[in-house]
Scaffold this active site. Structure first.
Site, PDB file in Angstrom:
ATOM      1  N   ASN A 131       0.866  -1.178   0.000  1.00  0.00           N
ATOM      2  CA  ASN A 131       0.000   0.000   0.000  1.00  0.00           C
ATOM      3  C   ASN A 131       0.906   1.232   0.000  1.00  0.00           C
ATOM      4  O   ASN A 131       1.462   1.593   1.033  1.00  0.00           O
ATOM      5  CB  ASN A 131      -0.887  -0.017   1.260  1.00  0.00           C
ATOM      6  CG  ASN A 131      -1.735   1.233   1.374  1.00  0.00           C
ATOM      7  OD1 ASN A 131      -1.864   2.003   0.420  1.00  0.00           O
ATOM      8  ND2 ASN A 131      -2.317   1.446   2.553  1.00  0.00           N
ATOM      9  N   TRP A 132       1.049   1.833  -1.159  1.00  0.00           N
ATOM     10  CA  TRP A 132       1.938   3.000  -1.270  1.00  0.00           C
ATOM     11  C   TRP A 132       1.317   4.249  -0.643  1.00  0.00           C
ATOM     12  O   TRP A 132       1.974   5.273  -0.503  1.00  0.00           O
ATOM     13  CB  TRP A 132       2.273   3.278  -2.742  1.00  0.00           C
ATOM     14  CG  TRP A 132       3.242   2.310  -3.348  1.00  0.00           C
ATOM     15  CD1 TRP A 132       3.750   1.182  -2.768  1.00  0.00           C
ATOM     16  CD2 TRP A 132       3.823   2.374  -4.667  1.00  0.00           C
ATOM     17  NE1 TRP A 132       4.610   0.542  -3.637  1.00  0.00           N
ATOM     18  CE2 TRP A 132       4.674   1.258  -4.806  1.00  0.00           C
ATOM     19  CE3 TRP A 132       3.695   3.262  -5.734  1.00  0.00           C
ATOM     20  CZ2 TRP A 132       5.400   1.001  -5.978  1.00  0.00           C
ATOM     21  CZ3 TRP A 132       4.414   3.007  -6.893  1.00  0.00           C
ATOM     22  CH2 TRP A 132       5.262   1.890  -7.010  1.00  0.00           C
ATOM     23  N   LYS A 133       0.038   4.192  -0.311  1.00  0.00           N
ATOM     24  CA  LYS A 133      -0.707   5.368   0.196  1.00  0.00           C
ATOM     25  C   LYS A 133      -0.477   6.544  -0.761  1.00  0.00           C
ATOM     26  O   LYS A 133      -0.303   6.336  -1.956  1.00  0.00           O
ATOM     27  CB  LYS A 133      -0.276   5.710   1.621  1.00  0.00           C
ATOM     28  CG  LYS A 133      -0.233   4.483   2.535  1.00  0.00           C
ATOM     29  CD  LYS A 133      -0.179   4.850   3.974  1.00  0.00           C
ATOM     30  CE  LYS A 133       0.069   3.612   4.808  1.00  0.00           C
ATOM     31  NZ  LYS A 133      -0.232   3.793   6.196  1.00  0.00           N
TER      32      LYS A 133
ATOM     33  N   HIS B 151      -9.593   0.653   4.338  1.00  0.00           N
ATOM     34  CA  HIS B 151      -8.355   0.895   5.091  1.00  0.00           C
ATOM     35  C   HIS B 151      -8.685   1.822   6.265  1.00  0.00           C
ATOM     36  O   HIS B 151      -9.551   2.700   6.151  1.00  0.00           O
ATOM     37  CB  HIS B 151      -7.303   1.521   4.172  1.00  0.00           C
ATOM     38  CG  HIS B 151      -5.949   1.583   4.801  1.00  0.00           C
ATOM     39  ND1 HIS B 151      -5.595   2.586   5.678  1.00  0.00           N
ATOM     40  CD2 HIS B 151      -4.877   0.755   4.711  1.00  0.00           C
ATOM     41  CE1 HIS B 151      -4.351   2.357   6.091  1.00  0.00           C
ATOM     42  NE2 HIS B 151      -3.897   1.259   5.510  1.00  0.00           N
TER      43      HIS B 151
ATOM     44  N   GLU C  81      -7.316   4.344   7.351  1.00  0.00           N
ATOM     45  CA  GLU C  81      -7.216   5.790   7.036  1.00  0.00           C
ATOM     46  C   GLU C  81      -8.468   6.262   6.306  1.00  0.00           C
ATOM     47  O   GLU C  81      -8.902   7.404   6.468  1.00  0.00           O
ATOM     48  CB  GLU C  81      -5.937   6.046   6.216  1.00  0.00           C
ATOM     49  CG  GLU C  81      -4.700   5.937   7.101  1.00  0.00           C
ATOM     50  CD  GLU C  81      -3.437   5.478   6.385  1.00  0.00           C
ATOM     51  OE1 GLU C  81      -3.363   5.574   5.157  1.00  0.00           O
ATOM     52  OE2 GLU C  81      -2.516   5.009   7.088  1.00  0.00           O
TER      53      GLU C  81
ATOM     54  N   GLU D  51      -5.486  -5.178  10.486  1.00  0.00           N
ATOM     55  CA  GLU D  51      -4.486  -4.143  10.735  1.00  0.00           C
ATOM     56  C   GLU D  51      -4.849  -3.380  12.013  1.00  0.00           C
ATOM     57  O   GLU D  51      -5.725  -2.502  11.988  1.00  0.00           O
ATOM     58  CB  GLU D  51      -4.475  -3.135   9.582  1.00  0.00           C
ATOM     59  CG  GLU D  51      -4.133  -3.733   8.251  1.00  0.00           C
ATOM     60  CD  GLU D  51      -3.577  -2.680   7.308  1.00  0.00           C
ATOM     61  OE1 GLU D  51      -2.397  -2.789   6.961  1.00  0.00           O
ATOM     62  OE2 GLU D  51      -4.292  -1.739   6.962  1.00  0.00           O
TER      63      GLU D  51
ATOM     64  N   GLY E  29       2.000   2.367  10.553  1.00  0.00           N
ATOM     65  CA  GLY E  29       2.898   3.509  10.372  1.00  0.00           C
ATOM     66  C   GLY E  29       3.553   3.999  11.654  1.00  0.00           C
ATOM     67  O   GLY E  29       4.126   5.078  11.686  1.00  0.00           O
TER      68      GLY E  29
ATOM     69  N   SER F 275       3.271  -2.021  10.393  1.00  0.00           N
ATOM     70  CA  SER F 275       4.719  -1.954  10.598  1.00  0.00           C
ATOM     71  C   SER F 275       5.438  -3.273  10.315  1.00  0.00           C
ATOM     72  O   SER F 275       6.405  -3.614  11.001  1.00  0.00           O
ATOM     73  CB  SER F 275       5.039  -1.432  12.002  1.00  0.00           C
ATOM     74  OG  SER F 275       4.491  -0.133  12.173  1.00  0.00           O
TER      75      SER F 275
ATOM     76  N   GLY G 168       2.821  -1.089   4.316  1.00  0.00           N
ATOM     77  CA  GLY G 168       2.844   0.339   3.969  1.00  0.00           C
ATOM     78  C   GLY G 168       4.268   0.809   3.741  1.00  0.00           C
ATOM     79  O   GLY G 168       4.853   0.628   2.677  1.00  0.00           O
ATOM     80  N   GLY G 169       4.869   1.425   4.757  1.00  0.00           N
ATOM     81  CA  GLY G 169       6.192   2.037   4.643  1.00  0.00           C
ATOM     82  C   GLY G 169       7.240   1.168   3.965  1.00  0.00           C
ATOM     83  O   GLY G 169       7.957   1.625   3.063  1.00  0.00           O
TER      84      GLY G 169
HETATM   85  C1  PEP Z   1      -0.803   0.134   5.823  1.00  0.00           C
HETATM   86  O1  PEP Z   1      -0.713   1.198   5.217  1.00  0.00           O
HETATM   87  O2  PEP Z   1      -1.778  -0.578   5.631  1.00  0.00           O
HETATM   88  C2  PEP Z   1       0.277  -0.251   6.735  1.00  0.00           C
HETATM   89  C3  PEP Z   1       0.190  -1.394   7.343  1.00  0.00           C
HETATM   90  O3  PEP Z   1       1.313   0.652   6.893  1.00  0.00           O
HETATM   91  P1  PEP Z   1       2.720   0.359   7.650  1.00  0.00           P
HETATM   92  O4  PEP Z   1       3.242  -0.937   7.105  1.00  0.00           O
HETATM   93  O5  PEP Z   1       3.571   1.519   7.292  1.00  0.00           O
HETATM   94  O6  PEP Z   1       2.418   0.267   9.102  1.00  0.00           O
END
Ligand code: PEP
Length: 256
Positions: free
Chosen positions: A10-12, A99, A101, A171, A177, A216, A237-238
């Site tokens: 997930n590049w957001k 998600h 967010e 999640e 994040g 994470s 994500g990251g």
């Molecule tokens: C996400 O964006 O769904 C996510 C899990 O981000 P991160 O891996 O950065 O926590």
């Protein structure tokens, strides 16, 4: 039966054409176990470019492109929204739905999320349905109630059998994040709960559905998380913005 594992990026609202190029060349020599799919979800403007470049580079056919969101409406006066038909048009096969967010910043409700899942399935897209509790909810012992309340409207909307074509990403919101990963034992316990919750309605569906962990995940912790009995990969994500890290995470996934 082997349950499919999935690692989804997930590049957001990050990345650009340069990242598309770096990722495509970085994944050129990726080694994946059988029964593993990789899904890369860039922002809308890069969906088409990524899909075309993956094809042109002849990448492993287990690598797919996904969208980060989709409208629950078919077409019409919904400025700024993207329809399932538009995604189909671009040969997109997955879509992240609900998600945290989207739920917290854009106030998407579980009923709306359920409609998005329905719309995605009707268009032949695989929804990656995100669920998860906040830190306060975890601390007050409400995790299972929260997850059930996020899942039930989707079951009511599409029926349990349709979960054969759904992927769930658990999640915990407090782990997204933040660098705070749920321990593998805590993640496994929650995944087991989700599978049992679905099994109450249909055991076969529950046994087959891929349950991804997100929050994470990185190259250092993925192996232990993915080794858990009910964890079938991750939503990343990251760490999905760095080709080398993402590759390690993808290579750690195995079908179970
Ligand atoms: C996400 O964006 O769904 C996510 C899990 O981000 P991160 O891996 O950065 O926590």
């Amino acid at each position: 039966m082997t349950r499919q594992a999935i690692v989804a990026a997930n590049w957001k609202m990050n990345g650009d054409s340069a990242l598309v190029d770096t990722m495509v060349s970085g994944l050129a020599d990726i080694k994946l176990s059988s029964h593993v799919d990789v899904v890369i979800c860039p922002s809308f403007p890069y969906l088409s470019e990524l899909a075309q470049k993956i094809k042109a580079a002849n990448l492993n056919e287990a690598i797919h492109v996904g969208s980060q969101n989709v409208s629950e409406h078919e077409s019409g006066a919904y400025t700024g929204e993207i329809s399932t038909a538009m995604l189909q048009n671009l040969a997109i096969s997955y879509v992240i739905v609900g998600h945290s967010e989207r739920r917290s910043i854009y106030k998407e409700t579980s009923t709306q999320v359920a409609k998005k899942v329905h719309a995605a399935l009707n268009a032949g897209l695989t929804p990656i349905l995100c669920i998860g509790e906040s830190e306060t909810e975890r601390a007050s012992g409400a995790t299972e109630t929260v997850l059930s309340a996020q899942l039930q409207p989707v079951i009511d909307e599409i029926g349990i059998e349709k979960f054969n074509d759904v992927v769930i990403a658990y999640e915990p919101v407090w782990a997204i994040g933040t660098g705070k990963t749920a321990s593998s034992a805590m993640a496994q316990e929650t995944h087991q709960f989700i599978r049992q919750f679905l099994a109450q309605q249909n055991e076969q569906v529950a046994a087959k559905i891929p349950l991804l962990y997100g929050g994470s995940v990185n190259a250092a912790n993925c192996e232990e998380l993915f080794a858990q009995a009910d964890i079938d990969g991750g939503l990343i994500g990251g760490a999905s913005l760095k080709a080398e890290q993402f590759k390690i995470i993808c290579s750690a996934a195995k079908g179970k």
